[in-house]
Design a protein around this motif. Sequence first.
Motif, PDB file in Angstrom:
ATOM      1  N   GLN A 209       0.620  -6.909   4.258  1.00 24.77           N
ATOM      2  CA  GLN A 209       1.396  -5.673   4.179  1.00 24.77           C
ATOM      3  C   GLN A 209       2.758  -5.872   4.831  1.00 24.77           C
ATOM      4  O   GLN A 209       2.878  -6.558   5.839  1.00 24.77           O
TER       5      GLN A 209
ATOM      6  N   ASN B  42       0.833  -1.213   0.000  1.00 22.94           N
ATOM      7  CA  ASN B  42       0.000   0.000   0.000  1.00 22.94           C
ATOM      8  C   ASN B  42       0.863   1.256   0.000  1.00 22.94           C
ATOM      9  O   ASN B  42       1.894   1.279   0.610  1.00 22.94           O
TER      10      ASN B  42
ATOM     11  N   THR C  81       4.359  -1.747  10.634  1.00 21.33           N
ATOM     12  CA  THR C  81       3.164  -2.322  11.261  1.00 21.33           C
ATOM     13  C   THR C  81       3.353  -2.715  12.721  1.00 21.33           C
ATOM     14  O   THR C  81       2.389  -3.116  13.362  1.00 21.33           O
TER      15      THR C  81
ATOM     16  N   ASP D 177      -3.684  -4.648  14.689  1.00 20.68           N
ATOM     17  CA  ASP D 177      -4.085  -5.494  13.568  1.00 20.68           C
ATOM     18  C   ASP D 177      -3.605  -4.856  12.284  1.00 20.68           C
ATOM     19  O   ASP D 177      -4.210  -3.908  11.799  1.00 20.68           O
ATOM     20  N   ALA D 178      -2.508  -5.377  11.760  1.00 20.72           N
ATOM     21  CA  ALA D 178      -2.017  -4.861  10.488  1.00 20.72           C
ATOM     22  C   ALA D 178      -2.783  -5.533   9.366  1.00 20.72           C
ATOM     23  O   ALA D 178      -3.206  -6.677   9.488  1.00 20.72           O
ATOM     24  N   ALA D 179      -2.967  -4.803   8.280  1.00 15.61           N
ATOM     25  CA  ALA D 179      -3.636  -5.394   7.114  1.00 15.61           C
ATOM     26  C   ALA D 179      -2.824  -6.586   6.651  1.00 15.61           C
ATOM     27  O   ALA D 179      -1.608  -6.499   6.543  1.00 15.61           O
ATOM     28  N   PRO D 180      -3.475  -7.718   6.379  1.00 17.00           N
ATOM     29  CA  PRO D 180      -2.715  -8.911   5.996  1.00 17.00           C
ATOM     30  C   PRO D 180      -1.926  -8.681   4.722  1.00 17.00           C
ATOM     31  O   PRO D 180      -2.385  -8.009   3.810  1.00 17.00           O
TER      32      PRO D 180
END
Lengths: 177, 992, 93
Positions: free
Chosen positions: B274, A177, B264, B269-272
């Motif tokens: 990433q 991202n 992260t 809770d990090a976006a999976p």
Amino acid sequence: MFESRIASPFAGESDAIASLGPIGRAVLRCREADIGSISDKLGIALPRAACRSESNGPSSALWLGPDEWLLLHADLQDDWVSRLAAHLEGELCSLVDVSHRQVALAVQGARAAEILASGCALDLSPRAFPVGMCTRTMFARAEVVLWRTGSMSFHLDVWRSFARYVEALLREAESEN
Amino acid sequence: MTTGHFRTPSGGRIDRSRPLRFSFDGRSYSGFEGDTVASALLANGVHLVGRSFKYHRPRGIMGAGPDEPNALIGVRRDQGRYTPNLLATQTELYDGLDAVSQNRHPSLEKDRMAVNDRFSRFIPAGFYYKTFMWPRKAWDRLFEPRIRAAAGLGIAPSESDPDSYAQRYAHCDVLVIGAGPAGLTAAMEAAKSGAQIILCDDRAAMGGSLLAANQVTIDGAPAARWLAGMLDSLAGMANVTLLPRTSAFGYYPHNWIGLAQKLTDHLADAAPGQPRERLWQVRAKQVVIAAGAIERPLVFPDNDRPGIMLADAARTYLQQYGVEVGRKVVIVAAHDNGYRTAHELKDAGIDIAAIADIRGDSPVAARARQAGLRVLTNAAIDGTTGKLRVASITLTSGGKRETFACDAVLMAGGFTPSVHLFSQSRGKLMWNEDLQAYLPDQSAEAERSAGACRGHFALDEALADGAEAGRSAAEAAGYPFRPAIIPLACAVAHPVGGGGHIGAAPTSDPSRPKAFVDWQNDVTAADILLAAREGFLSIEHVKRYTTTGMATDQGKLSNINALGIVAEATGRTIPEVGLTTFRAPYTPISFGTLAGRARRDLLDPARITAINDWAIEQGAVFEDVGNWKRAHFFPKNGEDLHASVARECLAVRESVGIFDASTLGKIEIVGPDAAEFMNRFYVNAWTKLGVGKCRYGVLLREDGFVLDDGVVGRLAPDRFHVTTTTSGAARVLGMMEDYLQTEWSDLDVWLTSTTEQWSVIAVQGPKAREVIEPLVQGLDLSPDAFPHMSIADARICGVPMRLMRVSFTGELGFEVNVPSGYGAMVWQAIWERGQAHDMVAYGTETMHVLRAEKGFIIIGQETDGTVTPDDAGLAWAIGKAKPDFVGKRSLARPAMTDPDRKQLVGLLTRDPRIVLEEGAQIVAPAAEDRSIGHVTSAYHSSVLGKSIALAMVRAGRARLGERLEVPMPGGSIAVDVVAPVFFDPKGDRVNV
Amino acid sequence: MLIIPCPYCGERPELEFSYGGQAHIDRPLAPSDLSDEEWNSYLYVRANPKGRHAERWRHIHGCARFFNAVRDTRTDHILATYKVGEPEPEIPA
């Protein structure tokens, strides 16, 4: 009898990273003194400036070294190089068909330079790497030819055996991202 | 769940509306958004966070930043995500964070190894070097296992790291390292010029010391408001990249800086998918280092109890995190920051029991007394008490000894500029006597330091110094000159400057041994004095002998005090003692960050041919050849290597096999001087090679040893198709270009790699012609029209083909070269045609066996860089009439013609079932203590029904018929020396 | 990673280059006329200076040209680069 479609080694396709399909490629090498007459016969001015390209319709000539150019033709035909060679009859030069040696990806869109910067150590800002600039360089551990075809689009040529390695790294960078 | 009893009712930069739960050693606590693990623990009154490395003494949080030596924790997210050795002072709190302490068994409060502390007088510096020397055998069995069990810091994670790590190259005009006062003004001034700026800081919030600035105004605004405005302005500038949570860990030549960015770790809770961290490799035209300064502790007896910490850390915990580090505090000071801290803590309602200044009276002391603070001057620090937390400190001042009860002791020894990165850049440091500090002097790179890291400790000085550094950096990067801005007006309630104390603090009881210099490696002043007594004069030697400064904190707190102690003990000044080398990384970084995407399948490029996918579908077992993935063998019905290769070999000899030879290097050599170039480069004579013919070429290095080989075909008078070994492809092309560009620029000839232009499909065996003939167009394949060692361009399956009639098997053979985009299609077509002839696909192992049966060498197997053409039995290839070729002169040196050189021979074991080991040594029965050669290749030949081997043996060709021995652990193996061609010695089979 | 100014392409990162040893050692035109001693010297004897060193580099992953560079071996600073065939430039101290 045979399906003579040219196989692509690439695994995926996205807006940012897209296969450019079969492209005609030839390596032209000659001495400086002969650049003019060879350019005339090729119908495209071989760039004399380092790391610059010239295009004429579907054909392009990319400066790779002071005596070396990569000629590209957007539509690959098996006899393209032999027809070029016929034009160059009598010229002191080397022309070798490498259409299948490399395969090409377009890396494009607003994040194009950033995606490439995950593995390319060159400064890809427009002032350092303007549209039309081309060079051999490294992407991670693979040698590539990088050519900026637009402010937000690059043509990346890579030797066929490295194609999946390079593509996989680009896709990982694309997913960030 | 414990709540934060030590949290102030208001203030700080934490978000009190967002409470977070976390656990430490299994106990639950709460903190707030904006806390670090350290600040949240302190808010809960927890100081004890670890046990020391050697003595296992209880240790507390000392600092608030990257200099922390004690508060190393492990953070666990799940089975695969356990990170040891994190600094609690830099670990941001998130909801559900699960942290554990390290280096204690079974618990922090009760640690078995704490017994080391009782025996500490027996394990001083150098103890290991002196003690574990005798008896020798005890080292392996007793000492080393015990020491290893006790050593190590933290526990390595047991699972493979499931996270991903990103990397990015970046370029900028000005890289500013550190976003404190100097870094901020530097970035702003440089950015105003239009230059491209990267500003990085290792903390979550930018601002550095301004984050804890109290009673400070800049330009009339409170520091916090000024900071917020500054950060807003920078964030709004398109030419500025702000990188928080980003540590500049290494400064490499030509302004190449490594930055480690945490992405992260601060998120619950990090976006999976990433990446967890990103390595930035920044090339900056100019660098501004604004790394700040680190407060020095004071070296006094028992200065390591939990609750004893740096004064500025206590101030930071109060002002930035709203945390009181104690209720009753003693401050030991050699610097004015002790007074500043005292005033600010007192204003927050904390009881300051005393300020013990080791210096004499001063205006700041007087001002403190006016404010109602008790100040002892010319103080000596005699020791502390308290088991798991400091309980009292004993001080002597004016001849009077006094013990103060307290729950925290704060040390203000002065500030040490952070010159780590400057020093890494090979800049020269200079000792500044006034400031009692090493400061950057001569730069080695396009770099400048600004602010506290070059001794400008006062806020107004730091702001102005940063602004000037930013302005001049932008100018040096080629941006138009702009006048420097007017220095900002600052009002600071309790200004601090340089000075302070270096070395051991005064104490009236010097016999007490536990005055720590290096907390993390448990090095005391006594250890350093012992090293000095034992004759270690160089600071580099003292460092290694005592291990001071060698822990993960790299001596951020300890080095300068160690220098002071050595200087005093040896009667030298600090600059005379010198400095140890600063090395990257500045703070530890993860292996993941360094590895980036280069892991698992992407560790290294896996080069694959056009036939790779077909081979995978057929169940081939692969081997790595350089970066190439090559099919090693094609097992059927559960065959092992041996069975599969035996079947493949027989099929090629009896019928036909197909082999992917695409990885062979290929070079097209074009130009009127092509033959002349080949003559100069290869040992062979090329002038008379006819168009359409091939020849086996041998290439030497200039020292006369065989470098590479391969078949060369002549396509036209001015065009050769050269093949090289797979691994030699790039090396040979590079060497050819070297000679052409630098020695023989007179030749009109050019080289182009065509390795990957062609897929090479080797079809080998008596039925090879029958298989491909129906697919070929435009070429007569009959033996007379296209004999062995022919080459021609034609077509196959409707696509272009370059066909070579060559054989590396000794059978009738063709190598079908087709453009690699057609490789898979043509392979499939040949494969289907071959089924009528029981064609097998064979891999590299069968290829090796078949060529060994014929005595064909493999470069790198029979040759090892010391083999001449004659040694390898290739003297016949040399063009004898040529005046010169690469390596020719070396072949005439006496050692190269010695008849006792190792020569290629064949070996047959007396027992045909025994396959020799490649690399095994060979001896003569009469002289078993002297190796006369070695086995280079050994296989079981299914065709011959016996084992065969190739070997390099001294005077080998004169030994044909001799019996030799191959000594092995299980006994010697008897072998007979034979000619190195085991199969079809006359070579009839290729000419059918 | 060093920045190396390629005489053809300009400043480029070190990872595009390969190193080629000491510069200005010409291959003898007639090696067979050389004594063993002279040939040994050509093959193996090289300078190992502390300080300025004229050496060969190749922009192998760029223009693919060999060129020469004067590098200070103490600092890794590249003081000059020049094309093959050109004399070593004089650089003021």
